[in-house]
Design an enzyme around this catalytic site. Structure first.
Site, PDB file in Angstrom:
ATOM      1  N   LYS A  13       0.834  -1.213   0.000  1.00  0.00           N
ATOM      2  CA  LYS A  13       0.000   0.000   0.000  1.00  0.00           C
ATOM      3  C   LYS A  13       0.864   1.257   0.000  1.00  0.00           C
ATOM      4  CE  LYS A  13      -1.908  -1.019   3.936  1.00  0.00           C
ATOM      5  NZ  LYS A  13      -1.154  -2.270   4.178  1.00  0.00           N
ATOM      6  N   ARG A  88      -9.085   1.480   8.842  1.00  0.00           N
ATOM      7  CA  ARG A  88      -8.683   0.112   9.121  1.00  0.00           C
ATOM      8  C   ARG A  88      -9.765  -0.656   9.867  1.00  0.00           C
ATOM      9  NH1 ARG A  88      -2.864   0.811   9.089  1.00  0.00           N
ATOM     10  NH2 ARG A  88      -1.782  -1.167   9.044  1.00  0.00           N
ATOM     11  N   ARG A 127      11.493  -6.009   4.555  1.00  0.00           N
ATOM     12  CA  ARG A 127      11.257  -4.558   4.471  1.00  0.00           C
ATOM     13  C   ARG A 127      12.276  -3.822   5.340  1.00  0.00           C
ATOM     14  NH1 ARG A 127       5.423  -1.893   5.278  1.00  0.00           N
ATOM     15  NH2 ARG A 127       5.356  -3.021   7.259  1.00  0.00           N
ATOM     16  N   ARG A 160      11.714  -2.607  11.055  1.00  0.00           N
ATOM     17  CA  ARG A 160      10.771  -2.124  12.077  1.00  0.00           C
ATOM     18  C   ARG A 160      10.519  -3.229  13.099  1.00  0.00           C
ATOM     19  NH1 ARG A 160       5.811   0.174   8.601  1.00  0.00           N
ATOM     20  NH2 ARG A 160       4.647  -0.882  10.247  1.00  0.00           N
ATOM     21  N   ARG A 171      -0.479  -9.177  13.456  1.00  0.00           N
ATOM     22  CA  ARG A 171      -1.006  -8.113  12.591  1.00  0.00           C
ATOM     23  C   ARG A 171      -1.891  -8.692  11.489  1.00  0.00           C
ATOM     24  NH1 ARG A 171       4.113  -4.862  10.866  1.00  0.00           N
ATOM     25  NH2 ARG A 171       2.615  -3.577   9.759  1.00  0.00           N
TER      26      ARG A 171
END
Ligand code: ADP
Ligand code: ADP
Ligand code: ZN
Length: 214
Positions: A13, A88, A127, A160, A171
């Protein structure tokens, strides 16, 4: 143009929202980025949000909704925006609808970037985020020119905390329970568009441009 990006954590996204923002000249508004900036700056909001983010849970709706309503008031949001990570939950989507319809407005498209769960852990563990400017990389699919260093600002790239596999599992569960119902919600409103998020990021972007118009 007002666009919402939907999709699992790690679906791409943010990557697509940045490309959309630059092509169409609208701001990229990421609630996750806003929270991370608040954490970095040691604000009260940041401290509150961090408790939830570290566990891979959602920050309570009231905190998010107030924050985003304030962001919409800024000058650059007058001609639209691309929302990344908001809404969300159904209550967040309803709050957005209510605020927009009070102003006689509506969103134009909700774009769902589809990536199966099997691919997500791989995406997240690779990531890397820049501590300076927030740019996002992937060690395999979008590697920086120099390992561990941001191409744009030269600062350090980090994994992260909430991208570690233990948190990503949670998540994903939160995504399926609380966020996935938004796909139906925007389908019913006639705003939903779907793109295959498993292909190369430039091809995902081309599919989005086909929807938005060149
Ligand atoms: P990703 O891009 O990987 O989906 P984000 O940066 O959007 O992750 O979000 C990171 C975390 O910030 C979320 O796991 C959640 O705790 C919090 N967060 C961001 N946006 C929202 C929102 N709209 N509602 C509730 N929590 C949010
Ligand atoms: P989200 O904002 O949905 O959490 P990101 O845009 O941060 O997702 O992308 C998650 C990770 O996957 C990043 O490391 C990014 O570079 C990488 N990525 C994004 N799109 C693709 C793609 N189409 N193919 C492979 N990797 C991708
Ligand atoms: Zn940077």
């Amino acid at each position: 143009m007002k666009i919402i990006m939907l999709g699992a954590p790690g679906a791409g996204k943010g990557t697509q929202a940045k490309m959309i923002a630059s092509k169409y000249g609208i701001p990229h508004i990421s609630t996750g980025d806003i929270f991370r900036a608040n954490i970095k700056n040691g604000t009260e909001l940041g401290a509150k949000a961090k408790q939830y983010m570290d566990k891979g849970e959602l920050v309570p709706d009231e905190l998010v909704v107030d924050l985003i309503m304030d962001r919409f008031k800024e000058d650059d949001a007058k001609n639209g925006y691309v929302l990344d990570g908001f809404p969300r939950t159904i209550p967040q989507a309803e709050a957005l609808d209510k605020a927009l319809s009070a102003a006689g407005e509506d969103i134009d498209f909700a774009i769902n970037v589809e990536v199966p769960d099997e691919n997500i852990i791989n995406r997240m563990s690779g990531r890397r985020a820049c501590v300076g400017c927030g740019a996002t990389y992937h060690i395999k699919y979008n590697a920086p020119k120099v390992e561990g260093i941001c191409d744009t600002c030269g600062k350090e790239l980090i994994l992260r905390d909430d991208d570690k596999p233990e948190t990503v599992k949670n998540r994903l569960e939160v995504y399926h329970n609380q966020t996935q119902p938004l796909i139906d919600y925007y389908e019913k409103k006639g705003k939903l568009k779907e793109v295959d998020g498993t292909v190369d990021m430039n091809d995902v972007f081309n599919a989005i441009v086909d929807i938005l118009g060149a």
